[in-house]
Design an enzyme around this catalytic site. Structure first.
Site, PDB file in Angstrom:
ATOM      1  N   ASP A  32       0.859  -1.191   0.000  1.00 25.37           N
ATOM      2  CA  ASP A  32       0.000   0.000   0.000  1.00 25.37           C
ATOM      3  C   ASP A  32       0.890   1.234   0.000  1.00 25.37           C
ATOM      4  OD1 ASP A  32      -3.264   0.255   0.964  1.00 25.37           O
ATOM      5  OD2 ASP A  32      -2.061   2.090   0.897  1.00 25.37           O
ATOM      6  N   LEU A  34      -0.148   4.011   1.213  1.00 28.75           N
ATOM      7  CA  LEU A  34      -0.670   4.768   2.367  1.00 28.75           C
ATOM      8  C   LEU A  34      -1.126   6.169   1.979  1.00 28.75           C
ATOM      9  CD1 LEU A  34       1.583   3.656   5.393  1.00 28.75           C
ATOM     10  CD2 LEU A  34      -0.535   2.653   4.546  1.00 28.75           C
ATOM     11  N   ALA A  83      -6.348   1.591  -5.741  1.00 29.87           N
ATOM     12  CA  ALA A  83      -6.986   2.502  -6.705  1.00 29.87           C
ATOM     13  C   ALA A  83      -7.567   3.688  -5.958  1.00 29.87           C
ATOM     14  CB  ALA A  83      -8.116   1.788  -7.442  1.00 29.87           C
ATOM     15  N   TYR A 149     -13.890   7.265 -13.268  1.00 27.04           N
ATOM     16  CA  TYR A 149     -13.629   6.127 -12.370  1.00 27.04           C
ATOM     17  C   TYR A 149     -14.009   4.820 -13.078  1.00 27.04           C
ATOM     18  CZ  TYR A 149     -14.461   2.816  -8.582  1.00 27.04           C
ATOM     19  OH  TYR A 149     -14.470   1.696  -7.793  1.00 27.04           O
ATOM     20  N   GLY A 296     -24.999  12.439 -11.949  1.00 27.65           N
ATOM     21  CA  GLY A 296     -24.498  11.136 -12.387  1.00 27.65           C
ATOM     22  C   GLY A 296     -25.041   9.950 -11.615  1.00 27.65           C
TER      23      GLY A 296
HETATM   24  N1  UFG Z   1     -26.348   9.241  -0.947  1.00 25.24           N
HETATM   25  C1  UFG Z   1     -27.061  10.218  -0.310  1.00 25.24           C
HETATM   26  N2  UFG Z   1     -26.410  11.003   0.601  1.00 25.24           N
HETATM   27  C2  UFG Z   1     -25.079  10.846   0.890  1.00 25.24           C
HETATM   28  C3  UFG Z   1     -24.362   9.829   0.230  1.00 25.24           C
HETATM   29  C4  UFG Z   1     -25.029   9.055  -0.697  1.00 25.24           C
HETATM   30  O1  UFG Z   1     -28.259  10.400  -0.541  1.00 25.24           O
HETATM   31  O2  UFG Z   1     -24.543  11.601   1.722  1.00 25.24           O
HETATM   32  C5  UFG Z   1     -27.038   8.379  -1.927  1.00 25.24           C
HETATM   33  C6  UFG Z   1     -26.452   8.503  -3.310  1.00 25.24           C
HETATM   34  O3  UFG Z   1     -27.076   9.525  -4.022  1.00 25.24           O
HETATM   35  C7  UFG Z   1     -26.744   7.108  -3.876  1.00 25.24           C
HETATM   36  C8  UFG Z   1     -26.677   6.193  -2.654  1.00 25.24           C
HETATM   37  O4  UFG Z   1     -26.834   7.053  -1.536  1.00 25.24           O
HETATM   38  O5  UFG Z   1     -28.019   7.072  -4.393  1.00 25.24           O
HETATM   39  C9  UFG Z   1     -25.380   5.450  -2.524  1.00 25.24           C
HETATM   40  O6  UFG Z   1     -24.313   6.381  -2.649  1.00 25.24           O
HETATM   41  P1  UFG Z   1     -22.788   6.018  -2.313  1.00 25.24           P
HETATM   42  O7  UFG Z   1     -22.008   7.270  -2.499  1.00 25.24           O
HETATM   43  O8  UFG Z   1     -22.718   5.339  -1.001  1.00 25.24           O
HETATM   44  O9  UFG Z   1     -22.426   4.939  -3.413  1.00 25.24           O
HETATM   45  P2  UFG Z   1     -22.546   5.011  -5.010  1.00 25.24           P
HETATM   46  O10 UFG Z   1     -23.737   4.174  -5.388  1.00 25.24           O
HETATM   47  O11 UFG Z   1     -22.516   6.384  -5.515  1.00 25.24           O
HETATM   48  O12 UFG Z   1     -21.180   4.360  -5.462  1.00 25.24           O
HETATM   49  C10 UFG Z   1     -20.751   3.091  -5.013  1.00 25.24           C
HETATM   50  C11 UFG Z   1     -19.243   3.102  -4.905  1.00 25.24           C
HETATM   51  C12 UFG Z   1     -18.603   3.314  -6.237  1.00 25.24           C
HETATM   52  C13 UFG Z   1     -19.113   2.312  -7.214  1.00 25.24           C
HETATM   53  C14 UFG Z   1     -20.618   2.255  -7.241  1.00 25.24           C
HETATM   54  C15 UFG Z   1     -21.058   1.116  -8.073  1.00 25.24           C
HETATM   55  O13 UFG Z   1     -18.840   4.103  -4.005  1.00 25.24           O
HETATM   56  O14 UFG Z   1     -17.217   3.188  -6.116  1.00 25.24           O
HETATM   57  O15 UFG Z   1     -21.128   2.104  -5.921  1.00 25.24           O
HETATM   58  O16 UFG Z   1     -22.401   0.921  -8.003  1.00 25.24           O
HETATM   59  F1  UFG Z   1     -18.688   2.626  -8.441  1.00 25.24           F
END
Ligand code: UFG
Length: 342
Positions: A32, A34, A83, A149, A296
């Protein structure tokens, strides 16, 4: 099992090292930089398995250092997690994501070739599918990423598949499994490891931070999606189940083949359902505000995990949100400042 694990100090990497050790690994070379990973996660792993974990602070893009380490260690297998993983950050800094993902994977594949290591499990993502037309997502759903990503991870998948094709032509034994993760949540059930990102953007830890008072409130990004309660739906998998998918993948890996598998539970939960589960775990209401949609975000992402269940014999032990959010809450209460090693 003698494995080299890149990104071993990160969230999923560290939990997978723990699972590898629990399932008989004799030696882990934990790599790692870090930059985002945590020295204290490595220390926790060293405590769990004294003498079995060797830590090497290396950036995977440093091909010379990786080659030297791999020639010295001669691991049987590599698990590649290292990553950058934040979708929003990738949109602002695409080159950093390509450098880390694609550059790191190219360097690693060359170092593996140098050392004659032929077995690779790669940490990929549902983000490679982009915004699919239909649900659930199978491995044959077209991969059309909609952010850097996802594009950079897809490039890594292509690179690895081409290595396996070359191995078939050259009679080398290189083989790989690509695991496309859906949304990962939870922490080690024994409290030894946790989730600590800076900045934290993921839903479960963000909601729990709001419960702890470490942020004023959870922002619910959009309540006008075409879903039953108007909030986005995701497929959450417990980090321990995801870790165990890696060990199953290692065992099932075949030379000269590159196979891809979705890792999710095949069931979706909305943001409001996740918030409700967090409130139940915490035992009180969590401050939350409705905020605009996050750019997105697809309305729904849900996996069809039939292939990994059939071909690798994997099945998730946890199919509800409770064990994910409860383990995350226990860790956060015990470690309110995360690993606190910055
Ligand atoms: N969300 C909120 N408030 C927040 C954070 C998230 O409403 O403070 C919502 C987001 O809009 C989304 C859901 O919660 O609808 C999940 O969001 P996350 O950020 O926890 O996760 P993502 O679905 O955006 O992304 C995750 C991983 C990515 C990966 C993706 C694949 O973090 O690395 O899943 O599905 F690419």
């Amino acid at each position: 099992m003698h494995c080299l694990v890149t990104g071993a100090a990160g969230y999923i990497g560290s939990h997978t090292v723990r699972e590898l050790l629990a399932r008989g690994a004799t030696r882990i070379v934990a790599v790692d930089s870090l930059e985002r990973g945590h020295r204290r996660a490595i220390e926790a792993l060293e405590r769990l398995a004294p003498g079995k974990v060797r830590f090497a602070r290396i950036d995977v893009r440093d091909r010379a250092a990786m080659s030297a380490l791999m020639r010295e260690e001669r691991p049987e297998s590599v698990l590649h997690f290292a990553a950058l993983t934040l979708v929003g950050e990738s949109v602002r800094q695409p080159a950093a994501y390509w450098s880390c993902s694609a550059g790191g994977t190219a360097s690693l594949l060359e170092a593996m070739r140098d050392a004659g290591t032929e077995r690779l499990v790669f940490s990929s993502t549902a983000a490679t599918y982009g915004i699919p037309q239909s649900m659930p997502i199978t491995e044959d759903t077209p991969q059309q990423p909609c952010n850097p990503y996802g594009s950079a991870k897809l490039a890594c998948e292509t690179m690895i598949a081409e290595e396996a094709e070359a191995a078939r032509r050259d009679g080398r034994a290189f083989g790989a499994i690509l695991l496309r993760y859906f949304n990962v949540a939870g922490c080690a059930s024994d409290g030894s490891l946790g989730e600590d990102h800076d900045p934290e953007t993921h839903l479960v830890p963000s909601a729990l931070q709001a419960a702890l008072g470490a942020r004023p409130a959870l922002e619910i990004f959009g309540t006008d999606y075409p879903t039953p309660d108007g909030t986005c739906i995701r497929d959450y998998v417990h980090v321990e189940d995801l870790a165990s998918a890696h060990v199953d993948a290692l065992r099932a890996l075949r030379p000269r083949e590159c196979r891809a598998f979705n890792v999710g539970i095949g069931h979706g939960f909305s943001v409001r359902e996740v918030l409700d589960a967090c409130e139940r775990a915490v035992g009180r209401p969590i401050p939350a505000n409705v905020a605009p949609r996050r750019e997105g975000d697809p309305p729904e992402l849900r996996s069809d995990p039939a292939r990994i269940m059939r071909e690798l014999g994997w099945s998730p032990r946890h199919r509800t949100l409770a064990p994910m959010v409860e383990s995350a809450w226990r860790w956060m209460q015990a470690n309110p400042r995360g690993y606190d090693d910055r």
